[in-house]
Design an enzyme around this catalytic site. Structure first.
Site, mmCIF file in Angstrom:
data_model
loop_
_atom_site.group_PDB
_atom_site.id
_atom_site.type_symbol
_atom_site.label_atom_id
_atom_site.label_comp_id
_atom_site.label_asym_id
_atom_site.label_seq_id
_atom_site.Cartn_x
_atom_site.Cartn_y
_atom_site.Cartn_z
ATOM 1 N N ARG A 47 0.893 -1.156 -0.091
ATOM 2 C CA ARG A 47 -0.081 -0.020 -0.177
ATOM 3 C C ARG A 47 0.850 1.390 0.069
ATOM 4 O O ARG A 47 1.791 1.490 0.578
ATOM 5 C CB ARG A 47 -1.011 0.182 1.285
ATOM 6 C CG ARG A 47 -1.878 -0.867 1.227
ATOM 7 C CD ARG A 47 -3.018 -0.750 2.345
ATOM 8 N NE ARG A 47 -3.514 -2.084 2.661
ATOM 9 C CZ ARG A 47 -4.628 -2.808 1.586
ATOM 10 N NH1 ARG A 47 -5.080 -1.800 0.778
ATOM 11 N NH2 ARG A 47 -5.099 -3.815 1.875
ATOM 12 N N ILE A 96 2.343 4.797 1.095
ATOM 13 C CA ILE A 96 2.099 5.271 2.409
ATOM 14 C C ILE A 96 1.544 6.631 2.562
ATOM 15 O O ILE A 96 1.043 7.012 3.635
ATOM 16 C CB ILE A 96 3.623 5.243 3.084
ATOM 17 C CG1 ILE A 96 3.909 5.445 4.321
ATOM 18 C CG2 ILE A 96 4.225 6.592 2.203
ATOM 19 C CD1 ILE A 96 5.419 5.369 4.983
ATOM 20 N N ASN A 151 4.946 7.053 -13.369
ATOM 21 C CA ASN A 151 5.615 8.202 -13.206
ATOM 22 C C ASN A 151 6.872 8.011 -13.677
ATOM 23 O O ASN A 151 7.771 7.278 -13.128
ATOM 24 C CB ASN A 151 5.602 9.099 -11.908
ATOM 25 C CG ASN A 151 4.150 9.446 -11.605
ATOM 26 O OD1 ASN A 151 3.769 9.696 -12.415
ATOM 27 N ND2 ASN A 151 3.837 9.161 -10.397
ATOM 28 N N VAL A 165 10.543 7.804 -6.516
ATOM 29 C CA VAL A 165 11.427 6.850 -6.306
ATOM 30 C C VAL A 165 11.812 6.183 -7.618
ATOM 31 O O VAL A 165 11.114 5.642 -8.596
ATOM 32 C CB VAL A 165 10.541 5.554 -5.419
ATOM 33 C CG1 VAL A 165 11.464 4.409 -5.126
ATOM 34 C CG2 VAL A 165 10.161 6.149 -4.254
ATOM 35 N N HIS A 210 7.696 1.406 -10.970
ATOM 36 C CA HIS A 210 6.590 0.808 -10.147
ATOM 37 C C HIS A 210 5.113 1.324 -10.887
ATOM 38 O O HIS A 210 5.109 2.569 -11.350
ATOM 39 C CB HIS A 210 6.639 1.294 -8.785
ATOM 40 C CG HIS A 210 6.884 2.738 -8.501
ATOM 41 N ND1 HIS A 210 7.812 3.398 -8.597
ATOM 42 C CD2 HIS A 210 5.921 3.688 -8.040
ATOM 43 C CE1 HIS A 210 7.853 4.582 -8.214
ATOM 44 N NE2 HIS A 210 6.590 4.976 -8.105
HETATM 45 P P1 5GP Z 1 6.394 8.064 -7.709
HETATM 46 O O1 5GP Z 1 6.196 9.406 -7.527
HETATM 47 O O2 5GP Z 1 7.972 7.661 -7.550
HETATM 48 O O3 5GP Z 1 5.865 7.469 -8.927
HETATM 49 O O4 5GP Z 1 5.679 7.309 -6.267
HETATM 50 C C1 5GP Z 1 6.638 7.017 -5.434
HETATM 51 C C2 5GP Z 1 5.340 6.453 -4.267
HETATM 52 O O5 5GP Z 1 5.921 5.701 -3.230
HETATM 53 C C3 5GP Z 1 4.608 7.882 -3.673
HETATM 54 O O6 5GP Z 1 3.226 7.551 -3.695
HETATM 55 C C4 5GP Z 1 4.906 7.611 -2.129
HETATM 56 O O7 5GP Z 1 4.016 8.224 -1.410
HETATM 57 C C5 5GP Z 1 5.279 6.075 -1.982
HETATM 58 N N1 5GP Z 1 6.354 5.783 -0.869
HETATM 59 C C6 5GP Z 1 7.378 6.336 -0.702
HETATM 60 N N2 5GP Z 1 8.055 5.712 0.002
HETATM 61 C C7 5GP Z 1 7.478 4.804 0.782
HETATM 62 C C8 5GP Z 1 7.393 3.798 1.672
HETATM 63 O O8 5GP Z 1 8.661 3.782 2.304
HETATM 64 N N3 5GP Z 1 6.533 2.766 1.905
HETATM 65 C C9 5GP Z 1 5.415 2.989 0.932
HETATM 66 N N4 5GP Z 1 4.439 1.887 1.152
HETATM 67 N N5 5GP Z 1 5.145 3.924 0.090
HETATM 68 C C10 5GP Z 1 6.138 4.602 -0.247
#
Ligand code: 5GP
Ligand code: ZN
Length: 114
Positions: free
Chosen positions: A30, A32, A88, A97, A101
């Site tokens: 899930r 966070i 993204n 990140v 994903h």
């Molecule tokens: P991005 O912006 O890279 O597509 O999305 C990264 C996602 O990872 C964000 O929606 C953020 O809330 C989630 N995220 C970042 N760190 C963690 C974590 O330690 N645990 C979880 N479950 N989600 C995370």
């Protein structure tokens, strides 16, 4: 594995996190900071950074990513009402990140994209 990568650390257990589902290709957690009632992340086990670094060798993993996303949505009870899959890529999309994903968003009527 990226040594500073949050998702690799979750996969290895170095950072504790509930893993909803996992298989040979990927795992599901899930988000966070959920942006919808259901907000899951489907993450390849392998540390692939960007869409731009995908090669032919990743085709099977990417196929599994999408099938796992649908299965995870089904388990959350939103496969009938619908969901959005988001990747993204890079700064303009807000990629935070650097481990590729798939976001699975649902559980409410989602607004327009962009
Ligand atoms: P991005 O912006 O890279 O597509 O999305 C990264 C996602 O990872 C964000 O929606 C953020 O809330 C989630 N995220 C970042 N760190 C963690 C974590 O330690 N645990 C979880 N479950 N989600 C995370
Ligand atoms: Zn990683």
């Amino acid at each position: 594995m990226g040594s500073d990568c949050i998702f690799c650390k979750i996969r290895s257990g170095a950072i504790p996190s509930e893993i909803l589902h996992d298989n040979d290709a990927c795992f599901v957690i899930r988000d966070i900071q959920p942006k919808a009632p259901v907000h899951l992340l489907v993450i390849p086990n392998e540390h692939v950074t960007f869409v731009s670094t995908l090669g032919l060798q990743h085709d099977a993993i990417m196929g599994s990513l999408f099938r796992t996303a649908h299965e995870a949505a089904r388990r959350e009870g939103i496969s009938g009402t619908g969901y959005r899959l988001v990747v993204n890529q890079g700064p303009d999309a807000g990629q935070a990140v650097d481990h590729l994903h798939l976001h699975v968003l649902g559980g409410r009527r989602l607004g327009e994209m962009g």
